[in-house]
Design a protein around this motif. Sequence first.
Motif, PDB file in Angstrom:
ATOM      1  N   UNK A  40      -5.519   6.650   5.121  1.00 61.28           N
ATOM      2  CA  UNK A  40      -5.858   7.639   4.096  1.00 61.28           C
ATOM      3  C   UNK A  40      -7.078   8.423   4.564  1.00 61.28           C
ATOM      4  N   UNK A  41      -6.840   9.650   5.007  1.00 57.73           N
ATOM      5  CA  UNK A  41      -7.927  10.487   5.523  1.00 57.73           C
ATOM      6  C   UNK A  41      -8.871  10.955   4.423  1.00 57.73           C
ATOM      7  N   UNK A  69       1.402   3.421  14.333  1.00 49.61           N
ATOM      8  CA  UNK A  69       0.981   4.792  14.070  1.00 49.61           C
ATOM      9  C   UNK A  69       1.005   5.144  12.585  1.00 49.61           C
ATOM     10  N   UNK A  70       1.803   4.423  11.800  1.00 43.80           N
ATOM     11  CA  UNK A  70       1.990   4.772  10.397  1.00 43.80           C
ATOM     12  C   UNK A  70       1.075   4.007   9.442  1.00 43.80           C
ATOM     13  N   UNK A 108       0.857  -1.181   0.000  1.00 42.20           N
ATOM     14  CA  UNK A 108       0.000   0.000   0.000  1.00 42.20           C
ATOM     15  C   UNK A 108       0.890   1.228   0.000  1.00 42.20           C
ATOM     16  N   UNK A 109       0.885   1.945  -1.100  1.00 43.25           N
ATOM     17  CA  UNK A 109       1.660   3.170  -1.248  1.00 43.25           C
ATOM     18  C   UNK A 109       3.136   2.918  -0.969  1.00 43.25           C
ATOM     19  N   UNK A 142      -9.402   0.921   9.401  1.00 46.72           N
ATOM     20  CA  UNK A 142      -8.338   0.208   8.696  1.00 46.72           C
ATOM     21  C   UNK A 142      -7.932  -1.079   9.407  1.00 46.72           C
ATOM     22  N   UNK A 143      -8.069  -1.101  10.715  1.00 49.51           N
ATOM     23  CA  UNK A 143      -7.796  -2.346  11.443  1.00 49.51           C
ATOM     24  C   UNK A 143      -8.757  -3.440  10.996  1.00 49.51           C
ATOM     25  N   UNK A 144     -10.055  -3.135  11.004  1.00 49.09           N
ATOM     26  CA  UNK A 144     -11.049  -4.116  10.576  1.00 49.09           C
ATOM     27  C   UNK A 144     -10.854  -4.509   9.114  1.00 49.09           C
ATOM     28  N   UNK A 145     -10.549  -3.514   8.296  1.00 50.75           N
ATOM     29  CA  UNK A 145     -10.341  -3.757   6.856  1.00 50.75           C
ATOM     30  C   UNK A 145      -9.205  -4.756   6.636  1.00 50.75           C
TER      31      UNK A 145
END
Length: 241
Positions: free
Chosen positions: A132-133, A222-223, A110-111, A166-169
């Motif tokens: 990604x906000x 955190x990242x 991812x990126x 994003x954790x669940x994703x």
Amino acid sequence: MPAPGGLPWWGMMREIGAIRVAHVDLTPHAGREASALLWLDESEQVQWRRFLYPGPRRRFALCRAVLRSLLCRQLGCANTQLNFGYGCHGKPFAVIGNHPAPISFNVSHSDRRGLIAYAPQGKLGVDVEEYDLRRDMELLIGTVFGPSERADLAQLHGHHKVRLFYKLWTIKEALIKATGAGFSCDVAKFEVPPALRQGTTGTFTFPQHPTKEWRVEYLGNEAFAGSIAYEAGSDAGGNDG
């Protein structure tokens, strides 16, 4: 050809029993991409050239080179001996001398970040996502999460909501990648257990396969968000947790 391990853009991130998880730095770097291309075979270089944009080309080359290096080291083979086959849903597996090699692996990127998980045996899946906000989370929340997951997300705001989203994703993606079902599995039809939503490790069973248990570990920080899922009770995960 560089010796296995001589690729400076990766490092070991986590060990779970016999499972190893490597982190790959995918930031733009012309020299690294040129070195990575030396590891790719002819068909992979053709695939690399088919990417229309620099980002996907770079991520493919850097991750595939590290994957090849790691597999060669584990299997004790030369890079020229290693090939890949593909399952019915497109999941790759290692091949040496026209025979499947005794190793399991999975790759996600991812990126600017990639994760590679591998083990001597047992099914496993890994997923990584940079936060990604700008993403339209509300649309996805309504289509990929179940009622209790949506309720948990509705109670959060700002970066707390982003982190749980994003954790669940990544947990869901790691699980379906571990099964090898890929996009044929509807992630909206199962929920991440509450204990795993709140913690970092746990077990999971698909509703349609209640006797098959999977171990899940959240790898995020955190990242970025990241998760790994693997067969419970297999030698791949050892006795950890």
